[in-house]
Design a protein around this motif. Structure first.
Motif, PDB file in Angstrom:
ATOM      1  N   ASP A   1      45.825  39.915  29.489  1.00 38.41           N
ATOM      2  CA  ASP A   1      46.169  40.533  28.215  1.00 38.41           C
ATOM      3  C   ASP A   1      47.644  40.219  27.927  1.00 38.41           C
ATOM      4  O   ASP A   1      48.532  40.621  28.686  1.00 38.41           O
ATOM      5  N   PRO A   2      47.933  39.493  26.844  1.00 43.27           N
ATOM      6  CA  PRO A   2      49.321  39.098  26.565  1.00 43.27           C
ATOM      7  C   PRO A   2      50.266  40.286  26.355  1.00 43.27           C
ATOM      8  O   PRO A   2      51.472  40.158  26.544  1.00 43.27           O
ATOM      9  N   ARG A   3      49.731  41.448  26.000  1.00 44.96           N
ATOM     10  CA  ARG A   3      50.585  42.637  25.824  1.00 44.96           C
ATOM     11  C   ARG A   3      51.110  43.154  27.156  1.00 44.96           C
ATOM     12  O   ARG A   3      52.063  43.918  27.199  1.00 44.96           O
ATOM     13  N   MET A   4      50.468  42.756  28.257  1.00 45.63           N
ATOM     14  CA  MET A   4      50.873  43.210  29.597  1.00 45.63           C
ATOM     15  C   MET A   4      51.479  42.040  30.367  1.00 45.63           C
ATOM     16  O   MET A   4      51.228  41.861  31.553  1.00 45.63           O
ATOM     17  N   ARG A   5      52.259  41.224  29.684  1.00 42.93           N
ATOM     18  CA  ARG A   5      52.821  40.008  30.263  1.00 42.93           C
ATOM     19  C   ARG A   5      53.450  40.265  31.638  1.00 42.93           C
ATOM     20  O   ARG A   5      54.216  41.204  31.818  1.00 42.93           O
ATOM     21  N   GLY A   6      53.072  39.426  32.587  1.00 43.89           N
ATOM     22  CA  GLY A   6      53.614  39.550  33.940  1.00 43.89           C
ATOM     23  C   GLY A   6      52.907  40.584  34.791  1.00 43.89           C
ATOM     24  O   GLY A   6      53.245  40.756  35.956  1.00 43.89           O
ATOM     25  N   GLY A   7      51.929  41.269  34.236  1.00 45.12           N
ATOM     26  CA  GLY A   7      51.236  42.315  34.977  1.00 45.12           C
ATOM     27  C   GLY A   7      50.112  41.786  35.844  1.00 45.12           C
ATOM     28  O   GLY A   7      49.841  40.584  35.898  1.00 45.12           O
ATOM     29  N   GLN A   8      49.482  42.698  36.522  1.00 48.99           N
ATOM     30  CA  GLN A   8      48.359  42.385  37.392  1.00 48.99           C
ATOM     31  C   GLN A   8      47.206  43.336  37.111  1.00 48.99           C
ATOM     32  O   GLN A   8      47.406  44.436  36.595  1.00 48.99           O
ATOM     33  N   VAL A   9      46.019  42.883  37.495  1.00 46.74           N
ATOM     34  CA  VAL A   9      44.836  43.732  37.458  1.00 46.74           C
ATOM     35  C   VAL A   9      44.433  43.976  38.906  1.00 46.74           C
ATOM     36  O   VAL A   9      44.268  43.020  39.676  1.00 46.74           O
ATOM     37  N   ARG A  10      44.330  45.229  39.267  1.00 47.43           N
ATOM     38  CA  ARG A  10      43.842  45.605  40.597  1.00 47.43           C
ATOM     39  C   ARG A  10      42.377  45.977  40.422  1.00 47.43           C
ATOM     40  O   ARG A  10      42.055  46.925  39.697  1.00 47.43           O
ATOM     41  N   VAL A  11      41.497  45.212  41.061  1.00 44.33           N
ATOM     42  CA  VAL A  11      40.067  45.462  40.952  1.00 44.33           C
ATOM     43  C   VAL A  11      39.600  46.131  42.240  1.00 44.33           C
ATOM     44  O   VAL A  11      39.761  45.569  43.323  1.00 44.33           O
TER      45      VAL A  11
ATOM     46  N   GLY B   1      20.573  50.176  45.232  1.00 42.17           N
ATOM     47  CA  GLY B   1      20.625  50.974  46.444  1.00 42.17           C
ATOM     48  C   GLY B   1      22.030  51.516  46.657  1.00 42.17           C
ATOM     49  O   GLY B   1      22.895  51.406  45.783  1.00 42.17           O
ATOM     50  N   PRO B   2      22.269  52.071  47.818  1.00 41.90           N
ATOM     51  CA  PRO B   2      23.573  52.689  48.079  1.00 41.90           C
ATOM     52  C   PRO B   2      24.667  51.643  48.317  1.00 41.90           C
ATOM     53  O   PRO B   2      24.390  50.525  48.743  1.00 41.90           O
ATOM     54  N   PRO B   3      25.907  52.025  48.054  1.00 43.80           N
ATOM     55  CA  PRO B   3      27.023  51.143  48.394  1.00 43.80           C
ATOM     56  C   PRO B   3      27.139  51.008  49.908  1.00 43.80           C
ATOM     57  O   PRO B   3      26.816  51.938  50.648  1.00 43.80           O
ATOM     58  N   PHE B   4      27.609  49.836  50.356  1.00 47.82           N
ATOM     59  CA  PHE B   4      27.813  49.661  51.794  1.00 47.82           C
ATOM     60  C   PHE B   4      29.198  49.113  52.140  1.00 47.82           C
ATOM     61  O   PHE B   4      29.557  49.034  53.310  1.00 47.82           O
ATOM     62  N   HIS B   5      29.988  48.758  51.139  1.00 44.98           N
ATOM     63  CA  HIS B   5      31.318  48.211  51.422  1.00 44.98           C
ATOM     64  C   HIS B   5      32.223  48.436  50.210  1.00 44.98           C
ATOM     65  O   HIS B   5      31.770  48.336  49.071  1.00 44.98           O
ATOM     66  N   LEU B   6      33.488  48.711  50.463  1.00 43.11           N
ATOM     67  CA  LEU B   6      34.478  48.921  49.422  1.00 43.11           C
ATOM     68  C   LEU B   6      35.670  48.017  49.722  1.00 43.11           C
ATOM     69  O   LEU B   6      36.115  47.938  50.874  1.00 43.11           O
ATOM     70  N   TRP B   7      36.174  47.312  48.697  1.00 45.22           N
ATOM     71  CA  TRP B   7      37.332  46.442  48.891  1.00 45.22           C
ATOM     72  C   TRP B   7      38.062  46.282  47.566  1.00 45.22           C
ATOM     73  O   TRP B   7      37.641  46.828  46.561  1.00 45.22           O
ATOM     74  N   GLN B   8      39.172  45.541  47.589  1.00 42.78           N
ATOM     75  CA  GLN B   8      39.956  45.342  46.382  1.00 42.78           C
ATOM     76  C   GLN B   8      40.549  43.941  46.368  1.00 42.78           C
ATOM     77  O   GLN B   8      40.658  43.284  47.399  1.00 42.78           O
ATOM     78  N   TRP B   9      40.919  43.500  45.174  1.00 43.79           N
ATOM     79  CA  TRP B   9      41.659  42.261  45.025  1.00 43.79           C
ATOM     80  C   TRP B   9      42.543  42.398  43.790  1.00 43.79           C
ATOM     81  O   TRP B   9      42.364  43.298  42.978  1.00 43.79           O
ATOM     82  N   PHE B  10      43.514  41.511  43.686  1.00 43.13           N
ATOM     83  CA  PHE B  10      44.431  41.499  42.553  1.00 43.13           C
ATOM     84  C   PHE B  10      44.262  40.201  41.776  1.00 43.13           C
ATOM     85  O   PHE B  10      44.016  39.153  42.359  1.00 43.13           O
ATOM     86  N   MET B  11      44.391  40.294  40.454  1.00 46.61           N
ATOM     87  CA  MET B  11      44.285  39.135  39.574  1.00 46.61           C
ATOM     88  C   MET B  11      45.448  39.189  38.590  1.00 46.61           C
ATOM     89  O   MET B  11      45.927  40.277  38.263  1.00 46.61           O
TER      90      MET B  11
END
Length: 165
Positions: free
Chosen positions: A98-108, A84-94
């Motif tokens: 990936d060892p090539r991006m050492r110290g980085g974050q993933v924004r989901v 069905g349709p989306p009803f909420h949008l949000w984000q989180w960081f992890m």
């Protein structure tokens, strides 16, 4: 402002890299119950906590957003759904894994979607090792908020329940 030669370190090089990913979560309701999944004890981020099925988009594999949520639900709980349709949008960081991006974050960045179940016999048999799911449960809507939910999912659950009730 000082100029920076192309290829030379600039003022932003000191910042940790951030990679963007997109995810969808399926809120599947049937008979006044919401389908929840509990993370296993070996989940690296939220061991033992409850959430709803869903996951991150696989750019090369998913044809479109409906295909993506159908695939995620099938892999995690073995159900076929009508998205069905989306009803909420949000984000989180992890933390970046990936060892090539050492110290980085993933924004989901994620969207929650109401999905109508086409089948009701859930199963964890299709899950992949990285899903880290221990069990599923059809939880009465009035009991959902009392579960130990993943913290970032709490406002999304409240938004879902406000729409349902």
């Amino acid at each position: 402002m000082p100029t920076v030669e192309p290829g030379a370190p600039g003022p932003l090089t000191a910042l940790s890299p951030v990679r963007l990913e997109f995810a969808q979560k399926a809120f599947i309701e049937a008979g006044g119950n919401l389908l929840l999944v509990r993370k296993s004890a070996d989940d690296p981020f939220h061991p033992g906590r409850w959430e709803v099925p869903g996951g991150r988009l696989e750019v090369e594999a998913d044809l479109d957003l409906d295909d993506h949520i159908r695939r995620e639900v099938w892999e995690e709980v073995g159900l076929k759904v009508d998205p069905g349709p989306p009803f909420h949008l949000w984000q989180w960081f992890m933390p970046e894994r990936d060892p090539r991006m050492r110290g980085g974050q993933v924004r989901v960045v994620a969207t929650a979607r109401s999905c109508r179940p086409v089948t009701l016999d859930a199963s964890l048999d299709n899950q992949e090792a990285g899903d880290h799911l221990a069990e599923y449960a059809w939880v009465p809507l009035e009991e959902v908020e009392s579960r130990e939910l993943i913290p970032s999912l709490r406002p999304v659950v409240r938004a879902f329940l406000a729409r349902s009730g």
